[in-house]
Design a protein around this motif. Structure first.
Motif, PDB file in Angstrom:
ATOM      1  N   SER A  61       0.806  -1.225   0.000  1.00 29.53           N
ATOM      2  CA  SER A  61       0.000   0.000   0.000  1.00 29.53           C
ATOM      3  C   SER A  61       0.836   1.270   0.000  1.00 29.53           C
ATOM      4  N   GLY A  62       2.140   1.132   0.229  1.00 30.53           N
ATOM      5  CA  GLY A  62       3.007   2.302   0.143  1.00 30.53           C
ATOM      6  C   GLY A  62       3.394   2.639  -1.284  1.00 30.53           C
ATOM      7  N   GLU A  63       3.076   1.742  -2.234  1.00 30.20           N
ATOM      8  CA  GLU A  63       3.471   1.961  -3.623  1.00 30.20           C
ATOM      9  C   GLU A  63       2.313   1.883  -4.615  1.00 30.20           C
ATOM     10  N   ALA A  64       1.200   1.319  -4.198  1.00 30.20           N
ATOM     11  CA  ALA A  64       0.019   1.216  -5.056  1.00 30.20           C
ATOM     12  C   ALA A  64      -1.218   1.403  -4.183  1.00 30.20           C
ATOM     13  N   PRO A  65      -2.357   1.773  -4.762  1.00 34.47           N
ATOM     14  CA  PRO A  65      -3.562   1.966  -3.944  1.00 34.47           C
ATOM     15  C   PRO A  65      -3.897   0.719  -3.125  1.00 34.47           C
ATOM     16  N   GLU A  66      -4.164   0.928  -1.854  1.00 30.37           N
ATOM     17  CA  GLU A  66      -4.376  -0.174  -0.926  1.00 30.37           C
ATOM     18  C   GLU A  66      -5.524  -1.088  -1.341  1.00 30.37           C
ATOM     19  N   ASN A  67      -5.363  -2.373  -1.055  1.00 33.32           N
ATOM     20  CA  ASN A  67      -6.393  -3.383  -1.296  1.00 33.32           C
ATOM     21  C   ASN A  67      -6.776  -3.545  -2.768  1.00 33.32           C
ATOM     22  N   THR A  68      -5.912  -3.108  -3.679  1.00 34.14           N
ATOM     23  CA  THR A  68      -6.191  -3.281  -5.102  1.00 34.14           C
ATOM     24  C   THR A  68      -5.383  -4.451  -5.649  1.00 34.14           C
ATOM     25  N   LEU A  69      -5.769  -4.905  -6.832  1.00 31.62           N
ATOM     26  CA  LEU A  69      -5.028  -5.986  -7.466  1.00 31.62           C
ATOM     27  C   LEU A  69      -3.581  -5.596  -7.704  1.00 31.62           C
ATOM     28  N   ALA A  70      -3.335  -4.330  -8.048  1.00 35.62           N
ATOM     29  CA  ALA A  70      -1.955  -3.871  -8.279  1.00 35.62           C
ATOM     30  C   ALA A  70      -1.125  -4.004  -7.014  1.00 35.62           C
ATOM     31  N   ALA A  71      -1.677  -3.575  -5.879  1.00 36.39           N
ATOM     32  CA  ALA A  71      -0.949  -3.634  -4.609  1.00 36.39           C
ATOM     33  C   ALA A  71      -0.690  -5.078  -4.192  1.00 36.39           C
ATOM     34  N   ILE A  72      -1.656  -5.944  -4.423  1.00 40.34           N
ATOM     35  CA  ILE A  72      -1.505  -7.348  -4.048  1.00 40.34           C
ATOM     36  C   ILE A  72      -0.501  -8.044  -4.958  1.00 40.34           C
ATOM     37  N   GLN A  73      -0.578  -7.772  -6.267  1.00 40.27           N
ATOM     38  CA  GLN A  73       0.352  -8.409  -7.200  1.00 40.27           C
ATOM     39  C   GLN A  73       1.785  -7.975  -6.939  1.00 40.27           C
ATOM     40  N   LEU A  74       1.988  -6.721  -6.538  1.00 40.30           N
ATOM     41  CA  LEU A  74       3.331  -6.281  -6.151  1.00 40.30           C
ATOM     42  C   LEU A  74       3.830  -7.110  -4.971  1.00 40.30           C
ATOM     43  N   ALA A  75       2.945  -7.350  -4.005  1.00 46.17           N
ATOM     44  CA  ALA A  75       3.329  -8.111  -2.812  1.00 46.17           C
ATOM     45  C   ALA A  75       3.677  -9.548  -3.156  1.00 46.17           C
ATOM     46  N   LEU A  76       2.952 -10.133  -4.090  1.00 49.93           N
ATOM     47  CA  LEU A  76       3.182 -11.537  -4.443  1.00 49.93           C
ATOM     48  C   LEU A  76       4.496 -11.754  -5.182  1.00 49.93           C
ATOM     49  N   LYS A  77       5.129 -10.674  -5.610  1.00 49.22           N
ATOM     50  CA  LYS A  77       6.441 -10.779  -6.252  1.00 49.22           C
ATOM     51  C   LYS A  77       7.584 -10.716  -5.239  1.00 49.22           C
ATOM     52  N   LEU A  78       7.242 -10.439  -3.979  1.00 47.37           N
ATOM     53  CA  LEU A  78       8.253 -10.244  -2.946  1.00 47.37           C
ATOM     54  C   LEU A  78       8.496 -11.514  -2.136  1.00 47.37           C
ATOM     55  N   PRO A  79       9.721 -11.675  -1.601  1.00 48.08           N
ATOM     56  CA  PRO A  79      10.032 -12.834  -0.752  1.00 48.08           C
ATOM     57  C   PRO A  79       9.593 -12.605   0.691  1.00 48.08           C
ATOM     58  N   ILE A  80       8.282 -12.375   0.852  1.00 46.22           N
ATOM     59  CA  ILE A  80       7.725 -12.119   2.180  1.00 46.22           C
ATOM     60  C   ILE A  80       6.771 -13.238   2.556  1.00 46.22           C
TER      61      ILE A  80
END
Length: 237
Positions: free
Chosen positions: A10-29
């Protein structure tokens, strides 16, 4: 200490959107946290019951139809307009390497919600163990336990309770999720003694990451999860 993306990245894309979630799914978290409201026979991802902050509309969710809500812009990412997604859309994404933390906001029919999860998770090959269901509405957590006890549940609080984590443990929750403004070593230790893991929200400062790691916190929710994970990895090296 594990890292969850808070409402997606949510610090880089609008919160709770597909864009924000897809960014997260690319991370090793570890996982991704999102907020869920019921709407008609569907479930949508949004944090507030008013659309003022996220969409610039002075309307409540219950004043709009599902079709209207799904057509509501909630910001842009990389020049692409983002809209309120359904939970079904989110469940079709690639969750093989991540947990999905569903924070329940308003769920009037818990059995319908549980049936919905079974249907859509089966279609997407998402195991029940990949879901963490949390809420400030602790009655929802009790209902979930009565209907589908196999789901992992997180007791959310923004308060320093007199009995610390006792109620969460008594209800059989596995996680105790607490605001960074009130957490301390005593409450973390109490939760651990009761067999609960502790997650803290919302954490984006490196000094807080160090402190929370030192007092034994198990996970943090971050608006910039990639930066948080990179910082923790660097300290480990």
């Amino acid at each position: 200490m594990q890292v969850f993306a808070h409402r997606g990245v949510s610090g880089e894309a609008p919160e709770n959107t597909l864009a924000a979630i897809q960014l997260a799914l690319k991370l090793p978290i570890c996982g991704v946290e999102v907020d869920v409201f019921a709407c008609e026979d569907e479930y949508i991802l949004i944090h507030d019951r008013w659309l003022t902050r996220t969409a610039g509309l002075a309307k409540r969710l219950d004043q709009m139809s599902l079709a209207e809500l799904l057509d509501t812009p909630v910001g842009e990412h990389n020049s692409e307009t983002q809209y309120i997604p359904t939970l079904a859309q989110v469940l079709t994404l690639d969750w093989r390497n991540h947990l999905l933390n569903l924070e329940l906001k308003s769920i009037p029919n818990m059995r319908h919600f549980c049936d919905y999860l079974v249907q859509h998770c089966k279609a997407a090959n998402i195991a029940p163990t990949q879901l963490l269901i949390s809420s400030f509405h602790h009655g929802y957590l009790d209902e979930i336990h009565q209907i589908a006890a196999h789901y992992t549940r997180g007791w959310l609080t923004a308060s320093y309770l007199l009995n610390r984590a006792e109620q969460a443990a008594r209800m059989g929750c596995q996680w105790f999720n607490i605001d960074a403004d009130v957490v301390d070593l005593a409450i973390v230790s109490d939760a651990h003694k009761r067999g609960l893991k502790v997650a803290v929200y919302t954490v984006d400062e490196s000094a807080d990451l160090i402190w929370l790691q030192q007092i034994g916190v198990d996970a943090v929710f971050c608006n910039h999860p990639g930066k948080a994970q990179a910082y923790l990895d660097k300290r480990k090296a």
